[in-house]
Design an enzyme around this catalytic site. Structure first.
Site, PDB file in Angstrom:
ATOM      1  N   ASP A 300     -14.218 -37.777  16.751  1.00 21.28           N
ATOM      2  CA  ASP A 300     -14.770 -36.438  16.903  1.00 21.28           C
ATOM      3  C   ASP A 300     -16.225 -36.500  16.424  1.00 21.28           C
ATOM      4  O   ASP A 300     -16.703 -37.521  15.921  1.00 21.28           O
ATOM      5  CB  ASP A 300     -13.922 -35.413  16.134  1.00 21.28           C
ATOM      6  CG  ASP A 300     -14.131 -34.006  16.685  1.00 21.28           C
ATOM      7  OD1 ASP A 300     -15.126 -33.783  17.409  1.00 21.28           O
ATOM      8  OD2 ASP A 300     -13.315 -33.124  16.386  1.00 21.28           O
TER       9      ASP A 300
HETATM   10  C1  BGC Z   1     -14.807 -30.587  18.047  1.00 20.09           C
HETATM   11  C2  BGC Z   1     -14.092 -31.194  19.234  1.00 20.09           C
HETATM   12  C3  BGC Z   1     -15.037 -31.287  20.412  1.00 20.09           C
HETATM   13  C4  BGC Z   1     -16.275 -32.054  20.003  1.00 20.09           C
HETATM   14  C5  BGC Z   1     -17.265 -32.221  21.134  1.00 20.09           C
HETATM   15  C6  BGC Z   1     -16.147 -31.232  17.777  1.00 20.09           C
HETATM   16  O1  BGC Z   1     -16.872 -30.571  16.814  1.00 20.09           O
HETATM   17  O2  BGC Z   1     -13.979 -30.686  16.908  1.00 20.09           O
HETATM   18  O3  BGC Z   1     -12.957 -30.434  19.561  1.00 20.09           O
HETATM   19  O4  BGC Z   1     -14.395 -31.877  21.491  1.00 20.09           O
HETATM   20  O5  BGC Z   1     -16.911 -31.370  18.945  1.00 20.09           O
HETATM   21  O6  BGC Z   1     -17.884 -31.048  21.458  1.00 20.09           O
END
Ligand code: BGC
Length: 755
Positions: A300
């Site tokens: 993430d």
């Molecule tokens: C979130 C994810 C997301 C990623 C990309 C993160 O902060 O937890 O769910 O897919 O960002 O945008």
């Protein structure tokens, strides 16, 4: 020859057959891999945000940065929108085309894979069809609607050349305080698993090895246990025993693997003190080895850095890279710099990360790119997607909203309302497209929604369209602060609303929450805001029937006033057609059929899921001590009324006793005993009456949605196999124990014995 599970689809059903096969892409992947340098391999494992390539004033791509990212660092993936806002599908196509053309200047000419968060339709594409959020999709209990929603999303993503979606969210929505509760399919593992399968198939199509130009790669996130932080706040520590992880949190992810999902994203948080990104056990032993996941695991956002800067399990940024890659991460969502590349190259040269691990990661990434056919078609042609934003797609979104919205209370059948009456519409959610959509809409926190949603109807507008503007008065009473934090509100005429209420027949009060996701959505108090409670209480005191509409991402506590409301309608975050669907339900053009996919708590300190243990419901015991416990949700999981009535009869089991390898067939007849046609979600619960680990009171083990005309009956059949009868025991083994089981469907019960 490698022996793998080959996935075969027969009329839409997935079978797993243990056949010895090569993936058709394997030899091409190997050939490429042979030719790649370490730098090129590490580049493939790197994903950065588009913002670093974009001039945020002109929106032009910066050549110097393209050179650095694509030529020097040879990165394999880019994510996100630029300037945190939606763009046209044409702008997306031009962007992706330019980026892919740039990759042709590299030695290996490997296309990028672009990833976005299209979690309820293509979030960052203007005029895309936005659907209800996952929590509402779950409330439909309708697999076809979930499948269709994902299919539409995939098509529209491809219209902008976007082939990879960070969706579905398969975390279990078990804690109402958690700010991403609404991104989930709710609190039940069986329901979440069924919807995980549908959403994955809708995104990817029926052949995960060949994802065609109308489908996209999906990403199951956030593996594992993300939704259960002790504090209820995003990205804070969770304490979860392994049998609990496996019993409740794992099934939806397993379903996604079994459906052939292309990718996984790791949980940003810690479980039992171990950051999931650093857990070899969860990422490699469990996901890749035990579940047999063959795709890509991406981190993430910035979560490698977090091991050093936040969680302090790594002693430097470089040490953090070593930990995550060795744990089993294949791609790093870096996202702002190229330090990851430098560090990983050094680590491999120093022998701290084995080359075999790098090859494994790159193999998975190249295979995903091949499955998406990116080598032959690195971008799509917008013109080949004429159905983008079509009426047909809009209807799919509307249908989902219409089957999601849940009627929780309808005192004296106050609903449906008659059209010749006067209505006052109030509340901060009455005239907002932003709140109908929720977070991840047109921008991350959805604060820019209004710029993109002129053509859709808010709840107020939909009611005005239904019964004429002259019959509708509107006073918000309470409003969200424009540009403020999601929880900031101001009083905007409670007295005025109360005065106007005297002059109408009904009040439609739309309360809930403003939009949020992730950390900005953390919560201090689950209760609905004081302003909104005051508005509701004072409107109720007028004696006029108040129809309470809840437009919220998580169940805010409403017990101080809900008993004074004539009706309660839970709208969740129903998307761009939620206003229309709601008005159709309020005025009887649609018969509600949603059922709540979580337990609506009555009190902030009573957050108990429906599948709790018996000790949550103790009755007073003999003697002086009072061990009574107060399990008293406001609305139970699966609640939801209709404008008609359904009678359940003839619950039949095929056998009184079964052995482990036999199936139990359960059938039940449902009759529409009212005067209007209606849809009913038939839910089957199973209770293992005695077990070596305290059993749950009941668990959903089957559901089906049927449509019945007045007087019509249908018989619904469910099959219970060993899988449904099993639980994860204290040794973390999935077992079915001999003993008695009870099946519950509607108000009927029957028992059978497992020998
Ligand atoms: C979130 C994810 C997301 C990623 C990309 C993160 O902060 O937890 O769910 O897919 O960002 O945008």
């Amino acid at each position: 020859m490698m022996k793998v599970f080959n996935k075969i689809y027969v009329s839409g059903v997935l079978f797993l057959a243990s056949l010895p096969v090569f993936s058709q892409h394997d030899s091409k992947v190997e050939a490429l891999l042979q030719k790649m340098t370490l730098e090129e391999k590490v580049g493939q494992m790197s994903q950065v945000t588009i913002d670093i390539f974009t001039d945020l004033k002109t929106y032009e791509l910066k050549d110097s940065m393209l050179r650095k990212g694509i030529l020097d660092y040879k990165i394999g993936s880019i994510l996100n929108t630029w300037d945190n806002v939606a763009h046209s599908k044409e702008a997306w196509s031009i962007l992706v085309r330019k980026l892919q053309m740039y990759t042709q200047k590299t030695r290996m000419k490997i296309p990028l894979v672009y990833g976005v968060d299209a979690i309820h339709g293509v979030t960052y594409t203007d005029k895309a069809t936005l659907f209800p959020q996952e929590i509402a999709m779950a409330a439909t209990f309708n697999r076809d609607l979930v499948h269709r929603g994902a299919e539409v999303c995939a098509y529209e993503a491809r219209a902008g050349s976007l082939p990879w979606n960070f969706s579905p969210v398969l975390d279990l929505g078990i804690d109402a305080r958690w700010p991403r509760f609404w991104e989930t399919f709710g609190e039940d593992p069986y329901l979440a698993s069924a919807m995980a399968t549908e959403m994955t198939k809708g995104y990817q199509g029926n052949d995960p090895n060949n994802i065609d130009k109308y489908h996209i790669a999906a990403c199951a996130k956030h593996f594992l246990g993300y939704s259960a932080p002790v504090s209820g706040k995003d990205r804070t520590p969770a304490i979860i025993s392994e049998n609990v992880l496996r019993e409740y949190h794992l099934p939806a992810f397993r379903a996604a693997v079994n459906t052939g999902i292309s990718s996984f994203m790791a949980n940003s948080g810690l479980i039992n003190g171990i950051p999931v990104h650093a857990s070899h056990y969860l990422l490699t032993d469990l996901l890749k080895t035990e579940l047999g996941f063959k795709g890509v695991i991406v981190t993430d956002w910035m979560d490698i850095e977090n091991l050093y800067k936040r969680d302090r399990v790594a002693t430097s940024s470089k040490d953090a890279v070593r930990m995550v890659v060795n744990a089993g991460i294949d791609m790093a969502m870096i996202p702002y710099n190229f330090e990851f590349c430098k560090n990983l190259i050094e680590l491999v040269k120093e022998g701290a990360v084995p080359m075999s691990r790098i090859d494994d990661a790159v193999r998975r990434i190249l295979k995903m790119k091949m499955e998406l056919n990116l080598f032959d078609h690195p971008y799509d042609n917008t013109k080949e997607y004429p159905l983008f934003g079509s009426k047909d797609f809009e209807k799919a979104s509307y249908n989902a909203a219409a089957e999601a919205i849940t009627l929780l209370k309808n005192t004296h059948n106050v609903l449906p309302l008659s059209r010749d009456k006067k209505v006052l519409v109030c509340g901060p959610n009455a005239n907002s497209m932003r709140t109908l959509n929720g977070g991840w809409s047109y921008s991350w926190q959805a604060e820019k929604t209004a710029k993109f949603t002129e053509q859709y109807n808010t709840i107020l507008e939909a009611i005005q369209n239904k019964i004429g503007k002259q019959n509708v008065n509107y006073v918000p009473g309470v409003s969200y602060v424009e540009g403020g934090k999601y929880w900031e509100e101001k009083e905007t005429g409670i007295a005025d609303a109360v005065e106007k209420a005297q002059k109408v027949d009904y009040v439609v009060l739309c309360v809930g929450e403003n939009t949020y996701t992730e950390k900005p959505g953390d919560l201090q108090d689950l209760s609905l805001s004081e302003f909104q409670i005051r508005l509701a209480t004072e409107l109720a005191a007028t004696g006029k029937p108040v129809i309470l509409v809840l437009n919220e991402g998580r169940p805010r506590i409403i017990s101080k006033f809900e008993n004074k409301m004539a009706a309660t309608v839970l709208a969740y975050l129903p998307g761009n057609f939620g206003g229309d669907a709601l008005a159709d339900i309020l005025f009887g053009d649609v018969n509600p059929s949603g059922k709540i996919p979580y337990t609506y708590p009555r009190y902030s300190h009573s957050l108990v899921n429906y599948w709790h243990k018996y000790s949550e419901e103790q009755v007073k015991a003999e003697g002086m001590y009072n061990y009574e416990s107060d399990y008293s949700p406001l609305y139970e999981f699966g609640s939801g009324l209709s404008y008609t009535t359904f009678k359940y009869t003839d619950l039949k089991l095929s056998k009184n006793e079964i052995s482990e390898d036999e199936n139990q067939q359960v059938s039940v007849t449902v009759t529409n005993t009212g005067n209007v046609s209606g849809k009913e979600s038939v839910l089957l619960y199973l209770s293992d009456l005695y077990a070596s680990l305290a059993p749950d009171m009941k668990r959903l083990k089957g559901f089906d949605k049927i449509n019945l005309q007045p007087g019509e009956s249908k018989t619904v059949t469910f099959i219970l196999s060993k899988k449904e009868l099993s639980f994860v025991n204290i040794d973390n083994k999935t077992i079915a124990e001999p003993g008695e089981f009870e099946v519950k469907v509607g108000d009927l019960k029957a028992r059978f014995l497992l020998k």
